[in-house]
Design a protein around this motif. Structure first.
Motif, PDB file in Angstrom:
ATOM      1  N   THR A  68       0.861  -1.184   0.000  1.00  0.00           N
ATOM      2  CA  THR A  68       0.000   0.000   0.000  1.00  0.00           C
ATOM      3  C   THR A  68       0.892   1.227   0.000  1.00  0.00           C
ATOM      4  OG1 THR A  68      -0.119  -0.037   2.399  1.00  0.00           O
ATOM      5  CG2 THR A  68      -1.865  -1.170   1.215  1.00  0.00           C
ATOM      6  N   PHE A  69       0.677   2.096  -0.957  1.00  0.00           N
ATOM      7  CA  PHE A  69       1.446   3.320  -1.068  1.00  0.00           C
ATOM      8  C   PHE A  69       0.537   4.476  -0.704  1.00  0.00           C
ATOM      9  CE2 PHE A  69       3.411   0.431  -4.127  1.00  0.00           C
ATOM     10  CZ  PHE A  69       4.702   0.470  -3.669  1.00  0.00           C
ATOM     11  N   SER A  70       1.047   5.359   0.090  1.00  0.00           N
ATOM     12  CA  SER A  70       0.231   6.498   0.482  1.00  0.00           C
ATOM     13  C   SER A  70       0.556   7.690  -0.396  1.00  0.00           C
ATOM     14  CB  SER A  70       0.480   6.861   1.945  1.00  0.00           C
ATOM     15  OG  SER A  70       1.787   7.331   2.105  1.00  0.00           O
ATOM     16  N   SER A  71      -0.359   8.596  -0.495  1.00  0.00           N
ATOM     17  CA  SER A  71      -0.155   9.778  -1.325  1.00  0.00           C
ATOM     18  C   SER A  71       0.474  10.921  -0.525  1.00  0.00           C
ATOM     19  CB  SER A  71      -1.481  10.232  -1.922  1.00  0.00           C
ATOM     20  OG  SER A  71      -2.370  10.579  -0.884  1.00  0.00           O
ATOM     21  N   ILE A  72       0.769  10.693   0.734  1.00  0.00           N
ATOM     22  CA  ILE A  72       1.364  11.735   1.567  1.00  0.00           C
ATOM     23  C   ILE A  72       2.779  12.041   1.088  1.00  0.00           C
ATOM     24  CG2 ILE A  72       2.135  12.297   3.893  1.00  0.00           C
ATOM     25  CD1 ILE A  72      -0.167  10.529   4.894  1.00  0.00           C
ATOM     26  N   ALA A  73       3.532  11.008   0.720  1.00  0.00           N
ATOM     27  CA  ALA A  73       4.917  11.216   0.277  1.00  0.00           C
ATOM     28  C   ALA A  73       4.958  12.005  -1.027  1.00  0.00           C
ATOM     29  CB  ALA A  73       5.613   9.881   0.101  1.00  0.00           C
ATOM     30  N   ARG A  74       4.006  11.825  -1.886  1.00  0.00           N
ATOM     31  CA  ARG A  74       4.004  12.554  -3.153  1.00  0.00           C
ATOM     32  C   ARG A  74       3.662  14.020  -2.947  1.00  0.00           C
ATOM     33  NH1 ARG A  74       0.955  10.226  -8.013  1.00  0.00           N
ATOM     34  NH2 ARG A  74       2.421  11.582  -9.065  1.00  0.00           N
ATOM     35  N   SER A  75       2.839  14.318  -2.004  1.00  0.00           N
ATOM     36  CA  SER A  75       2.465  15.717  -1.810  1.00  0.00           C
ATOM     37  C   SER A  75       3.571  16.508  -1.112  1.00  0.00           C
ATOM     38  CB  SER A  75       1.172  15.800  -1.003  1.00  0.00           C
ATOM     39  OG  SER A  75       1.387  15.292   0.299  1.00  0.00           O
ATOM     40  N   ALA A  76       4.502  15.816  -0.454  1.00  0.00           N
ATOM     41  CA  ALA A  76       5.584  16.513   0.228  1.00  0.00           C
ATOM     42  C   ALA A  76       6.627  17.029  -0.759  1.00  0.00           C
ATOM     43  CB  ALA A  76       6.241  15.581   1.236  1.00  0.00           C
ATOM     44  N   PHE A 105       8.077  18.469  -7.114  1.00  0.00           N
ATOM     45  CA  PHE A 105       8.691  18.234  -8.403  1.00  0.00           C
ATOM     46  C   PHE A 105       7.648  18.313  -9.495  1.00  0.00           C
ATOM     47  CE2 PHE A 105      11.478  15.773  -5.515  1.00  0.00           C
ATOM     48  CZ  PHE A 105      12.623  16.525  -5.722  1.00  0.00           C
ATOM     49  N   LYS A 106       8.111  18.711 -10.673  1.00  0.00           N
ATOM     50  CA  LYS A 106       7.227  18.769 -11.821  1.00  0.00           C
ATOM     51  C   LYS A 106       6.897  17.350 -12.258  1.00  0.00           C
ATOM     52  CE  LYS A 106       9.149  20.023 -15.606  1.00  0.00           C
ATOM     53  NZ  LYS A 106       9.780  20.704 -16.734  1.00  0.00           N
ATOM     54  N   GLU A 107       5.657  17.103 -12.613  1.00  0.00           N
ATOM     55  CA  GLU A 107       5.242  15.784 -13.063  1.00  0.00           C
ATOM     56  C   GLU A 107       4.873  15.847 -14.527  1.00  0.00           C
ATOM     57  OE1 GLU A 107       2.119  14.139 -10.760  1.00  0.00           O
ATOM     58  OE2 GLU A 107       3.178  14.362  -8.878  1.00  0.00           O
ATOM     59  N   GLY A 108       4.912  14.685 -15.177  1.00  0.00           N
ATOM     60  CA  GLY A 108       4.492  14.615 -16.559  1.00  0.00           C
ATOM     61  C   GLY A 108       5.541  13.965 -17.439  1.00  0.00           C
ATOM     62  N   VAL A 109       5.258  14.003 -18.730  1.00  0.00           N
ATOM     63  CA  VAL A 109       6.136  13.394 -19.705  1.00  0.00           C
ATOM     64  C   VAL A 109       7.444  14.178 -19.765  1.00  0.00           C
ATOM     65  CG1 VAL A 109       6.341  12.755 -22.139  1.00  0.00           C
ATOM     66  CG2 VAL A 109       4.130  12.652 -21.009  1.00  0.00           C
ATOM     67  N   TYR A 110       8.566  13.463 -19.878  1.00  0.00           N
ATOM     68  CA  TYR A 110       9.917  14.011 -19.970  1.00  0.00           C
ATOM     69  C   TYR A 110      10.370  14.733 -18.704  1.00  0.00           C
ATOM     70  CZ  TYR A 110       9.188  13.151 -24.929  1.00  0.00           C
ATOM     71  OH  TYR A 110       8.903  12.566 -26.128  1.00  0.00           O
ATOM     72  N   SER A 111       9.682  14.574 -17.597  1.00  0.00           N
ATOM     73  CA  SER A 111      10.123  15.235 -16.376  1.00  0.00           C
ATOM     74  C   SER A 111      11.095  14.369 -15.582  1.00  0.00           C
ATOM     75  CB  SER A 111       8.920  15.568 -15.496  1.00  0.00           C
ATOM     76  OG  SER A 111       8.301  14.386 -15.045  1.00  0.00           O
ATOM     77  N   ASN A 112      11.274  13.112 -15.986  1.00  0.00           N
ATOM     78  CA  ASN A 112      12.131  12.207 -15.231  1.00  0.00           C
ATOM     79  C   ASN A 112      13.510  12.039 -15.859  1.00  0.00           C
ATOM     80  OD1 ASN A 112      11.181  10.894 -17.450  1.00  0.00           O
ATOM     81  ND2 ASN A 112      10.974   8.917 -16.465  1.00  0.00           N
TER      82      ASN A 112
END
Length: 73
Positions: A14-22, A25-32
């Motif tokens: 189970t992954f929580s969304s708390i870590a992502r909101s902290a 970073f920019k999200e989307g295509v070519y952002s990685n």
């Protein structure tokens, strides 16, 4: 049947969304990727294939130079 469901539930991650909101970073295509692909002065494809073409040509160029120095060409 009940034990199979319990095993499935216990092994599921189970992954929580708390870590992502902290993170901010920019999200989307070519952002990685660590280099810019869009809005470049020189298109990325030219740089990419030019780099590998140069690496492929170096052995042939060095062979030509060595053969030219020895007088075989």
């Amino acid at each position: 049947m009940l034990t199979q469901q319990l095993v499935r539930l216990s092994t599921r991650r189970t992954f929580s969304s708390i870590a992502r909101s902290a993170a901010h970073f920019k999200e989307g295509v070519y952002s990685n990727i660590p280099f810019k692909v869009h809005d470049r002065k020189i298109p990325y494809g030219v740089v990419h294939f030019g780099f590998f073409a140069l690496g492929f040509a170096v052995p042939f160029i060095s062979c030509y130079v060595q053969l030219k120095k020895s007088g075989n060409i």
